[in-house]
Write a protein that holds these residues in place. Sequence first.
Motif, short mmCIF file in Angstrom:
data_model
loop_
_atom_site.label_atom_id
_atom_site.label_comp_id
_atom_site.label_asym_id
_atom_site.label_seq_id
_atom_site.Cartn_x
_atom_site.Cartn_y
_atom_site.Cartn_z
N GLY A 127 0.78 -1.23 0.00
CA GLY A 127 0.00 0.00 0.00
C GLY A 127 0.81 1.28 0.00
N LYS A 128 2.11 1.18 -0.26
CA LYS A 128 2.95 2.37 -0.26
C LYS A 128 2.83 3.13 -1.58
N ARG A 129 3.00 4.46 -1.51
CA ARG A 129 3.05 5.31 -2.69
C ARG A 129 4.25 6.24 -2.57
N PHE A 130 4.85 6.57 -3.72
CA PHE A 130 6.07 7.36 -3.73
C PHE A 130 5.89 8.59 -4.60
N ASP A 131 6.65 9.64 -4.25
CA ASP A 131 6.64 10.86 -5.07
C ASP A 131 7.44 10.67 -6.35
N LYS A 132 8.57 9.96 -6.23
CA LYS A 132 9.45 9.77 -7.38
C LYS A 132 10.00 8.33 -7.34
N ILE A 133 10.25 7.78 -8.53
CA ILE A 133 10.81 6.43 -8.65
C ILE A 133 11.89 6.45 -9.73
N ALA A 134 12.93 5.68 -9.50
CA ALA A 134 13.94 5.44 -10.54
C ALA A 134 14.22 3.95 -10.63
N SER A 135 14.63 3.53 -11.81
CA SER A 135 15.10 2.17 -12.02
C SER A 135 16.25 2.26 -13.01
N VAL A 136 17.43 1.86 -12.57
CA VAL A 136 18.64 2.05 -13.37
C VAL A 136 19.28 0.69 -13.62
N GLY A 137 19.23 0.25 -14.87
CA GLY A 137 19.88 -1.01 -15.22
C GLY A 137 19.14 -2.24 -14.76
N MET A 138 17.86 -2.13 -14.48
CA MET A 138 17.08 -3.29 -14.05
C MET A 138 16.13 -3.78 -15.13
N VAL A 139 15.68 -2.88 -15.99
CA VAL A 139 14.66 -3.22 -16.98
C VAL A 139 15.15 -4.30 -17.95
#
Length: 298
Positions: A127-139
């Motif tokens: 149930g968590k929500r975030f203002d900003k997200i990053a994903s680096v080298g995981m996709v």
Amino acid sequence: SLLRSREAISYAYDKPPEFFLPWLGPTMVYSSAYFRDPNQSLDQAQTNKLELICRKLELKREESFLDIGCGWGSLILHAARQHDARATGITLSREQAKFAEKRIGDAKVGERCSVALKDYREIPAEGKRFDKIASVGMVEHVGLKNLEAYFRVAYDLLRPGGLFLNQGIGRSQFSPPPRESFIQKYVFPDGELVPLHQMIACAEAAGFEVRDVENLREHYALTLRHWVKALQQHQKTLLDIVPEMTYRIWLLYMAGSAVSFDSGDIFINQLLLRKVDRTTIAMPGTREHWYKDWNGIP
């Protein structure tokens, strides 16, 4: 499956941190650096990259920030120390999580920075929500058939108007996918590189608005050459940690990848995505603020 993903990531990353430190350097960043000057050191260029990501995300004090596939914790540490964000990182590698926890403790930022051994697909249930997200080298580990679901999870984890920066390697649409590549067999099991148009289509299908796209393949070619040089310089030390076969696999993988980035067969892109919120003006009208006043960043 969750189990298959854990096994694949463990195969690639659950080596002792001492194997990575000599050639990644003190930043312990295992993704393309960002060279504002080609003569910059690798450490400075990696710090540049961390800062560029935070600037593209417009990361502000006290904002909640999630790093999907946080590696050894470099980006969440930068977000917490340089931008006063409340940063959370997740990884499937036990070695990475353990090392990141130690770095957080050493930096004394545990009140605003944390890491968890967790799959990104497990977070929505919390149930968590975030203002900003990053994903680096995981996709690269997601695969085309799972890509829209991946972006949908990120979309659901964001608050309305939130930003998601996804950095990942893709292949040119003119480069056919190999049936079984050297890298898939010996370095990254289940890895799959997707052309840019398919990645954007999956992001938009999940609901995202595409705000910025940047191809940094020249930066990754230069980064890889730094890594190859460091691998060669530290060969004796590394062979005390891993078998010679492992050392030779990683040396060949990086040298070959540098050539592929040079030729354009593969590329590295930063996609800046926004969760639609039609009630607000979305973002500043230019990119200028991403690059000015950079000298104050160590």
